[in-house]
Design a protein around this motif. Sequence first.
Motif, PDB file in Angstrom:
ATOM      1  N   VAL A   1       0.868  -1.204   0.314  1.00  0.00           N
ATOM      2  CA  VAL A   1       0.080   0.127   0.028  1.00  0.00           C
ATOM      3  C   VAL A   1       0.875   1.109  -0.064  1.00  0.00           C
ATOM      4  CG1 VAL A   1      -1.835   1.156   1.182  1.00  0.00           C
ATOM      5  CG2 VAL A   1      -1.609  -1.241   1.334  1.00  0.00           C
ATOM      6  N   ALA A   2       0.570   2.278  -0.707  1.00  0.00           N
ATOM      7  CA  ALA A   2       1.254   3.460  -0.887  1.00  0.00           C
ATOM      8  C   ALA A   2       0.943   4.580  -0.182  1.00  0.00           C
ATOM      9  CB  ALA A   2       1.655   3.646  -2.443  1.00  0.00           C
ATOM     10  N   ASP A   3       1.688   5.378   0.414  1.00  0.00           N
ATOM     11  CA  ASP A   3       1.039   6.458   1.287  1.00  0.00           C
ATOM     12  C   ASP A   3       2.098   7.539   1.114  1.00  0.00           C
ATOM     13  OD1 ASP A   3      -0.971   8.237   2.151  1.00  0.00           O
ATOM     14  OD2 ASP A   3      -0.510   7.319   4.219  1.00  0.00           O
ATOM     15  N   SER A   4       2.108   8.649   1.641  1.00  0.00           N
ATOM     16  CA  SER A   4       3.051   9.825   2.076  1.00  0.00           C
ATOM     17  C   SER A   4       3.006  10.254   3.273  1.00  0.00           C
ATOM     18  CB  SER A   4       2.871  10.990   0.843  1.00  0.00           C
ATOM     19  OG  SER A   4       1.651  11.552   0.860  1.00  0.00           O
ATOM     20  N   LEU A   5       4.188  10.738   3.692  1.00  0.00           N
ATOM     21  CA  LEU A   5       4.143  11.678   5.038  1.00  0.00           C
ATOM     22  C   LEU A   5       3.853  12.928   4.768  1.00  0.00           C
ATOM     23  CD1 LEU A   5       7.494  10.112   6.326  1.00  0.00           C
ATOM     24  CD2 LEU A   5       5.285   9.280   6.761  1.00  0.00           C
ATOM     25  N   ALA A   6       3.734  13.686   5.936  1.00  0.00           N
ATOM     26  CA  ALA A   6       3.369  14.973   6.099  1.00  0.00           C
ATOM     27  C   ALA A   6       4.265  16.012   5.174  1.00  0.00           C
ATOM     28  CB  ALA A   6       3.411  15.682   7.332  1.00  0.00           C
ATOM     29  N   SER A   7       5.539  15.238   4.883  1.00  0.00           N
ATOM     30  CA  SER A   7       6.540  16.232   4.294  1.00  0.00           C
ATOM     31  C   SER A   7       6.571  15.956   2.753  1.00  0.00           C
ATOM     32  CB  SER A   7       7.854  15.772   4.632  1.00  0.00           C
ATOM     33  OG  SER A   7       8.192  14.666   4.699  1.00  0.00           O
ATOM     34  N   GLY A   8       5.829  14.948   2.231  1.00  0.00           N
ATOM     35  CA  GLY A   8       5.577  14.645   1.125  1.00  0.00           C
ATOM     36  C   GLY A   8       6.143  13.504   0.646  1.00  0.00           C
ATOM     37  N   ARG A   9       6.889  13.088   1.496  1.00  0.00           N
ATOM     38  CA  ARG A   9       7.994  11.815   1.252  1.00  0.00           C
ATOM     39  C   ARG A   9       7.168  10.599   1.029  1.00  0.00           C
ATOM     40  NH1 ARG A   9      12.145   8.997   5.720  1.00  0.00           N
ATOM     41  NH2 ARG A   9      12.901   7.365   4.480  1.00  0.00           N
ATOM     42  N   ARG A  10       7.275   9.775   0.061  1.00  0.00           N
ATOM     43  CA  ARG A  10       6.546   8.624  -0.421  1.00  0.00           C
ATOM     44  C   ARG A  10       6.979   7.481   0.642  1.00  0.00           C
ATOM     45  NH1 ARG A  10       1.950   9.325  -2.561  1.00  0.00           N
ATOM     46  NH2 ARG A  10       1.874   7.221  -3.594  1.00  0.00           N
ATOM     47  N   ILE A  11       5.804   6.773   1.157  1.00  0.00           N
ATOM     48  CA  ILE A  11       6.114   5.615   1.718  1.00  0.00           C
ATOM     49  C   ILE A  11       5.391   4.329   1.265  1.00  0.00           C
ATOM     50  CG2 ILE A  11       6.661   6.814   4.030  1.00  0.00           C
ATOM     51  CD1 ILE A  11       3.954   6.006   5.229  1.00  0.00           C
ATOM     52  N   ARG A  12       5.712   3.010   1.714  1.00  0.00           N
ATOM     53  CA  ARG A  12       5.028   1.883   1.442  1.00  0.00           C
ATOM     54  C   ARG A  12       4.993   1.163   2.453  1.00  0.00           C
ATOM     55  NH1 ARG A  12       7.600  -1.163  -3.854  1.00  0.00           N
ATOM     56  NH2 ARG A  12       5.124  -1.211  -4.213  1.00  0.00           N
ATOM     57  N   VAL A  13       3.850   0.380   2.526  1.00  0.00           N
ATOM     58  CA  VAL A  13       3.619  -0.813   3.579  1.00  0.00           C
ATOM     59  C   VAL A  13       3.302  -1.869   2.920  1.00  0.00           C
ATOM     60  CG1 VAL A  13       2.012  -1.007   5.379  1.00  0.00           C
ATOM     61  CG2 VAL A  13       2.094   1.493   4.606  1.00  0.00           C
ATOM     62  N   LEU A  14       4.001  -2.872   3.688  1.00  0.00           N
ATOM     63  CA  LEU A  14       3.858  -4.194   3.369  1.00  0.00           C
ATOM     64  C   LEU A  14       2.831  -5.167   4.134  1.00  0.00           C
ATOM     65  CD1 LEU A  14       4.820  -6.951   1.664  1.00  0.00           C
ATOM     66  CD2 LEU A  14       6.390  -6.996   3.281  1.00  0.00           C
ATOM     67  N   THR A  15       1.915  -5.556   3.356  1.00  0.00           N
ATOM     68  CA  THR A  15       0.903  -6.121   4.270  1.00  0.00           C
ATOM     69  C   THR A  15       0.985  -7.731   4.077  1.00  0.00           C
ATOM     70  OG1 THR A  15      -0.902  -5.730   2.924  1.00  0.00           O
ATOM     71  CG2 THR A  15      -0.299  -4.212   4.629  1.00  0.00           C
ATOM     72  N   VAL A  16       0.873  -8.505   4.972  1.00  0.00           N
ATOM     73  CA  VAL A  16       0.842 -10.125   4.876  1.00  0.00           C
ATOM     74  C   VAL A  16      -0.496 -10.416   5.644  1.00  0.00           C
ATOM     75  CG1 VAL A  16       1.687 -12.026   5.217  1.00  0.00           C
ATOM     76  CG2 VAL A  16       3.084 -10.007   4.672  1.00  0.00           C
ATOM     77  N   VAL A  17      -1.299 -11.379   4.986  1.00  0.00           N
ATOM     78  CA  VAL A  17      -2.716 -11.670   5.375  1.00  0.00           C
ATOM     79  C   VAL A  17      -2.808 -13.215   5.371  1.00  0.00           C
ATOM     80  CG1 VAL A  17      -5.133 -11.728   5.477  1.00  0.00           C
ATOM     81  CG2 VAL A  17      -3.870  -9.473   5.209  1.00  0.00           C
ATOM     82  N   ASP A  18      -3.317 -14.027   6.350  1.00  0.00           N
ATOM     83  CA  ASP A  18      -3.635 -15.358   6.376  1.00  0.00           C
ATOM     84  C   ASP A  18      -4.870 -15.384   5.725  1.00  0.00           C
ATOM     85  OD1 ASP A  18      -4.496 -18.011   7.091  1.00  0.00           O
ATOM     86  OD2 ASP A  18      -2.650 -18.199   8.282  1.00  0.00           O
ATOM     87  N   ASP A  19      -5.213 -16.163   4.659  1.00  0.00           N
ATOM     88  CA  ASP A  19      -6.523 -16.163   4.072  1.00  0.00           C
ATOM     89  C   ASP A  19      -7.382 -16.966   4.826  1.00  0.00           C
ATOM     90  OD1 ASP A  19      -5.049 -14.828   2.090  1.00  0.00           O
ATOM     91  OD2 ASP A  19      -5.218 -16.241   0.656  1.00  0.00           O
ATOM     92  N   PHE A  20      -7.079 -17.995   5.633  1.00  0.00           N
ATOM     93  CA  PHE A  20      -7.954 -18.664   6.349  1.00  0.00           C
ATOM     94  C   PHE A  20      -8.485 -17.972   7.535  1.00  0.00           C
ATOM     95  CE2 PHE A  20      -9.249 -21.764   9.857  1.00  0.00           C
ATOM     96  CZ  PHE A  20     -10.245 -22.416   8.939  1.00  0.00           C
ATOM     97  N   THR A  21      -7.623 -17.307   8.413  1.00  0.00           N
ATOM     98  CA  THR A  21      -7.929 -16.805   9.785  1.00  0.00           C
ATOM     99  C   THR A  21      -8.112 -15.367   9.645  1.00  0.00           C
ATOM    100  OG1 THR A  21      -5.785 -16.027  10.312  1.00  0.00           O
ATOM    101  CG2 THR A  21      -6.543 -18.391  10.979  1.00  0.00           C
TER     102      THR A  21
END
Length: 220
Positions: free
Chosen positions: A108-128
Amino acid sequence: MAFSQRRACRLVGIARSVARYRSRAVEPPGLRERLCALAAERRRYGYRRLWVLLRREQFLVNHKRVYRLYREEGLMVQRRKRKRMCGAGRVPTTSACQRNQRWSMDFVADSLASGRRIRVLTVVDDFTRECLATEVDSFLPGVRVARVLDRVGAQRGLPETITVDTGPEFAGRALDAWAYQHQVQLHFIQPGKPVQNAYIESFNGKLRDECLNEHWFGSL
């Protein structure tokens, strides 16, 4: 023309006791105000999730009363209009049958208040449906992704399959070597078909809706 109550009830088909009924239930003090305050804090929460928060705060109230107040105060979540797209044949996704059978992973992509771009890696268990990891940084190469998976695997074991898209972090040599070493199959979805990775897309939508869009982050 005037009607007696007996005749009027007979015409509409209800008992007189129903027509005379007046609720004796007393609304818990502060319930309405607290419901409005929680709805203002959690703007994407529906009445059932708000009811859970109220129960945690020792409000002895059932979900039906919360729903009535929720409607009276006009707290309904506004539905966001979806972009209309042409219809296409859908292939049903097979469901995972047990814990650690299949994970899903995406960014997931987003940005900080300064405008710096950040990324969030997410991992999900499909069953639980558990979120197993959220790794945040401005740059998350395949080596970093493998390191996150090692950390999660040390706590709960590794899955049989991980569903990912064809991004360079997932399709690169680092993650391919990691998957071969740990005997984990990487299942790549078709390009431009995020619906094939529906579990992580659903989670990431809630993450953006309830967290990233609600807060303005100053730093990592």
